[in-house]
Motif scaffolding. Structure first.
Motif, PDB file in Angstrom:
ATOM      1  N   CYS A 170      -0.455   5.437  -7.985  1.00  0.00           N
ATOM      2  CA  CYS A 170       0.808   4.897  -8.488  1.00  0.00           C
ATOM      3  C   CYS A 170       1.429   5.808  -9.534  1.00  0.00           C
ATOM      4  CB  CYS A 170       0.614   3.490  -9.038  1.00  0.00           C
ATOM      5  SG  CYS A 170      -0.797   3.326 -10.112  1.00  0.00           S
ATOM      6  N   THR A 202      -2.243  -2.665 -10.345  1.00  0.00           N
ATOM      7  CA  THR A 202      -1.109  -1.914 -10.893  1.00  0.00           C
ATOM      8  C   THR A 202       0.187  -2.483 -10.320  1.00  0.00           C
ATOM      9  OG1 THR A 202      -0.874  -0.268  -9.147  1.00  0.00           O
ATOM     10  CG2 THR A 202      -2.578   0.130 -10.812  1.00  0.00           C
ATOM     11  N   GLU A 203       1.291  -1.891 -10.728  1.00  0.00           N
ATOM     12  CA  GLU A 203       2.591  -2.345 -10.232  1.00  0.00           C
ATOM     13  C   GLU A 203       2.935  -1.740  -8.885  1.00  0.00           C
ATOM     14  OE1 GLU A 203       4.450  -2.975 -14.695  1.00  0.00           O
ATOM     15  OE2 GLU A 203       5.370  -1.527 -13.332  1.00  0.00           O
ATOM     16  N   MET A 204       1.991  -1.054  -8.296  1.00  0.00           N
ATOM     17  CA  MET A 204       2.245  -0.521  -6.953  1.00  0.00           C
ATOM     18  C   MET A 204       1.075  -0.924  -6.075  1.00  0.00           C
ATOM     19  SD  MET A 204       3.595   3.277  -6.208  1.00  0.00           S
ATOM     20  CE  MET A 204       4.333   3.718  -4.682  1.00  0.00           C
ATOM     21  N   TYR A 205       0.923  -2.213  -5.910  1.00  0.00           N
ATOM     22  CA  TYR A 205      -0.237  -2.727  -5.195  1.00  0.00           C
ATOM     23  C   TYR A 205       0.150  -3.540  -3.960  1.00  0.00           C
ATOM     24  CZ  TYR A 205      -4.167  -5.838  -4.193  1.00  0.00           C
ATOM     25  OH  TYR A 205      -5.151  -6.549  -3.565  1.00  0.00           O
ATOM     26  N   THR A 206       1.072  -4.463  -4.087  1.00  0.00           N
ATOM     27  CA  THR A 206       1.412  -5.314  -2.941  1.00  0.00           C
ATOM     28  C   THR A 206       2.326  -4.556  -1.983  1.00  0.00           C
ATOM     29  OG1 THR A 206       3.419  -6.228  -3.911  1.00  0.00           O
ATOM     30  CG2 THR A 206       1.330  -7.339  -4.439  1.00  0.00           C
ATOM     31  N   GLN A 222       5.807  -4.386  -3.257  1.00  0.00           N
ATOM     32  CA  GLN A 222       5.992  -3.391  -4.323  1.00  0.00           C
ATOM     33  C   GLN A 222       6.102  -1.984  -3.745  1.00  0.00           C
ATOM     34  OE1 GLN A 222       2.503  -4.544  -6.531  1.00  0.00           O
ATOM     35  NE2 GLN A 222       3.682  -5.604  -8.104  1.00  0.00           N
ATOM     36  N   TRP A 223       5.272  -1.705  -2.741  1.00  0.00           N
ATOM     37  CA  TRP A 223       5.374  -0.403  -2.079  1.00  0.00           C
ATOM     38  C   TRP A 223       6.748  -0.240  -1.416  1.00  0.00           C
ATOM     39  CZ3 TRP A 223       2.367   3.977  -1.682  1.00  0.00           C
ATOM     40  CH2 TRP A 223       1.082   3.899  -2.274  1.00  0.00           C
ATOM     41  N   GLN A 256       9.601  -1.661  -2.111  1.00  0.00           N
ATOM     42  CA  GLN A 256      10.691  -1.484  -3.064  1.00  0.00           C
ATOM     43  C   GLN A 256      10.689  -0.077  -3.650  1.00  0.00           C
ATOM     44  OE1 GLN A 256      13.011  -4.022  -3.416  1.00  0.00           O
ATOM     45  NE2 GLN A 256      14.099  -2.251  -4.259  1.00  0.00           N
ATOM     46  N   SER A 257       9.508   0.396  -3.978  1.00  0.00           N
ATOM     47  CA  SER A 257       9.392   1.724  -4.584  1.00  0.00           C
ATOM     48  C   SER A 257       9.816   2.823  -3.598  1.00  0.00           C
ATOM     49  CB  SER A 257       7.952   1.945  -5.044  1.00  0.00           C
ATOM     50  OG  SER A 257       7.854   3.154  -5.756  1.00  0.00           O
ATOM     51  N   TYR A 281       0.476  -3.497   4.800  1.00  0.00           N
ATOM     52  CA  TYR A 281       1.164  -2.276   4.362  1.00  0.00           C
ATOM     53  C   TYR A 281       1.746  -1.544   5.566  1.00  0.00           C
ATOM     54  CZ  TYR A 281      -1.522  -3.021   0.094  1.00  0.00           C
ATOM     55  OH  TYR A 281      -2.071  -3.578  -1.031  1.00  0.00           O
TER      56      TYR A 281
END
Lengths: 257, 261
Positions: B56, B85-89, B92-93, B95-96, B122
């Motif tokens: 992340c 972390t904020e890049m886990y679900t 979240q992936w 959106q990033s 994922y």
């Protein structure tokens, strides 16, 4: 910009015969590849002699060499599991003038590079000035030990520039430098460039550490595509003189071609 | 080594290596300098720090790091589970990826399983975007298999919208590579490891050139051998153009963040 293969190269590490995962390996196809890449001479062993019956494989290699006398030479593969009659076998085969050295693949044949049988081969080769191309002389430390035990042995460390691990660690570089130091005053220790996994800059690093005069162009042609290996030299950070040495002059001097 | 070809390198990285190799691209400018040296026009690039630990942090640095070179570099995220972390679900992936204009996902399953079922949520996200999925294989002499081909076959069968790109493979895996190519139109091969004697020509004769990608694995390996192979080969000019540039550009152009299936 054109790439000009302006050096008649000598490839000290090629293979005859069909292996898995390689194509257009008939000898006339190998000659075509050599023509395309301006490789004048190829020195090789048969794949069968490494993974199968070494006698039949060596006979096959000799046949190819005799068919292309002005392009090919061969290594006689010795399987250390069958050395009872080694001297007679070598003498008989070398009388044909097709063989210019011995090839060992101790890993494939279940021996350490310093087994009793393999040391007998080194001993014989030392006495009769036969270059030995070995797939694996072991770690850099072991290669250094062999070089010390057999000071007259003409050693060609196959795939030498790929033996450095990925990524290179500082301790690995120390081993390489230690080997270079131990053979500094020794004649006839060479490293060939035949491999698919040369780290970026490793050929240049080895030329710097060992000296360009100890680097021999090899491609593993017949098993690997030679275009990759020759591109590493032509496109590498070498002067024209270094390219000439690596691609031709070092091998020409060693094998008298 | 410069040749008269447009080149889009599908597999390069930069970043801080905990065990640096002889060559390194610690900063993006180092990568760009090397690309210029070899006339490589564009590259798919990931931050190698993402292979070693939580990805992340390095992923979030990536877009910032390459922003001055957006006409030359396409951003690729390294995938790792990133638990806590904020890049886990998957959301979240997703959106990033959209926020940062990411054009690919790189899997290096060294200490986690490339499990088609466990990672399915994922994969569904990536599949919906037609996001190229790179998977590093690393097999051959002295290298352990990181992944088995049955998992790849399962993935390719299930996520047919995803361009799946196998990297670091070849040499002893031709049977599996040819078979996957035969069974799955979304199977692509990055060529840096595909170095068997005339193997490239054999592949093109069987399957054409539309699913082959120029890749160097720089900075671990030089792009020179791959450039040389393409240059010296007797492939048609159109095949060389496909391999060196057109195929990767097409995959990048087809990424669609709004295409939800």
């Amino acid at each position: 910009m054109k790439i000009i293969n302006n050096i008649k190269a000598i490839d000290v590490h090629i293979h005859f015969g069909k292996g898995s995962n390689s194509y257009k390996t008939q000898t006339h196809e190998l000659i075509k590849s050599m023509d395309c890449l301006n490789i004048e001479w190829g020195i090789g062993s048969s794949l069968e002699s490494l993974v199968g019956n070494y006698i039949e494989g060596n006979n096959f290699a000799l046949k190819q060499v005799l068919q292309y006398k002005d392009r090919l030479k061969a290594y006689l593969v010795i399987n250390p599991n069958y050395i009872d009659d080694m001297q007679n076998y070598i003498e008989k085969n070398f009388s044909s003038n097709g063989f210019v050295g011995l090839k060992l693949h101790t890993d494939m044949h279940g021996h350490s590079p310093m087994s009793e049988e393999v040391c007998k081969i080194y001993d014989y080769a030392s006495k009769y000035n036969l270059p030995v191309l070995s797939h694996n002389f072991g770690s850099y430390d072991i290669a250094g030990k062999i070089a010390t035990m057999f000071p007259n042995l003409i050693m060609i460390m196959a795939h030498g520039t790929s033996r450095i691990k990925l990524p290179n660690t500082k301790s690995e570089i120390q081993s390489v430098k230690a080997l270079a130091q131990s053979i500094k005053n020794r004649e006839h220790f060479y490293i060939d460039t035949a491999t698919s996994v040369v780290p970026y800059g490793a050929n240049e690093l080895f030329a710097e550490i060992f000296g360009t005069e100890r680097i021999l162009f090899g491609s593993d042609m017949g098993f690997l595509d030679p275009a990759f290996s020759i591109a590493r030299i032509y496109g590498g950070e070498f002067s024209e003189q270094q390219k000439q040495s690596i691609l031709r002059e070092n091998a020409k001097q060693l094998f008298g071609l | 080594m410069k040749v008269n070809m447009k080149i889009f390198d599908c597999n390069v990285s930069y970043g801080f290596e905990i065990m640096p190799a002889a060559k390194k691209f610690e900063f993006v400018k180092d990568l760009i300098a090397d690309m210029d040296k070899h006339n490589i026009l564009k590259a798919m690039v990931y931050n190698c720090e993402g292979k070693q630990n939580l990805s992340c942090f390095s992923n979030l640095k990536l877009s910032e790091n390459i922003k001055s070179y957006k006409d030359r570099l396409c951003a690729v995220y390294c995938f790792r589970p990133n638990i806590g972390t904020e890049m886990y679900t998957p959301a979240q992936w997703e959106q990033s990826i959209k926020d940062n204009d990411i054009k690919g996902i790189y899997f290096y399953p060294n200490d986690y399983q490339f499990d088609v079922d466990l990672l399915g949520s994922y994969f569904q996200v990536f599949n919906s975007m037609k996001l190229p999925v790179f998977v590093e294989f690393a097999a051959g002499f002295g290298f352990a298999y990181k992944i088995d081909f049955s998992a790849l076959h399962k993935f390719l069968s299930k996520y047919t919208n995803t361009p799946f790109i196998l990297t670091n493979a070849g040499m002893m895996n031709d049977f599996e590579i040819f078979r996957l190519s035969e069974l799955h139109n979304n199977f692509y091969l990055e060529l840096s490891g595909f170095q068997g004697n005339m193997a490239l020509e054999e592949y093109v004769s069987r399957f054409g050139s539309e699913r082959l990608l120029f890749g160097s694995r720089a900075p671990f390996f030089s792009p020179v051998p791959m450039i040389g192979k393409i240059h010296y080969s007797k492939l048609k000019a159109s095949d060389k153009e496909n391999i060196c540039y057109n195929n990767m550009q097409r995959l990048v152009d087809e990424v669609n963040y709004e295409n939800h299936q």
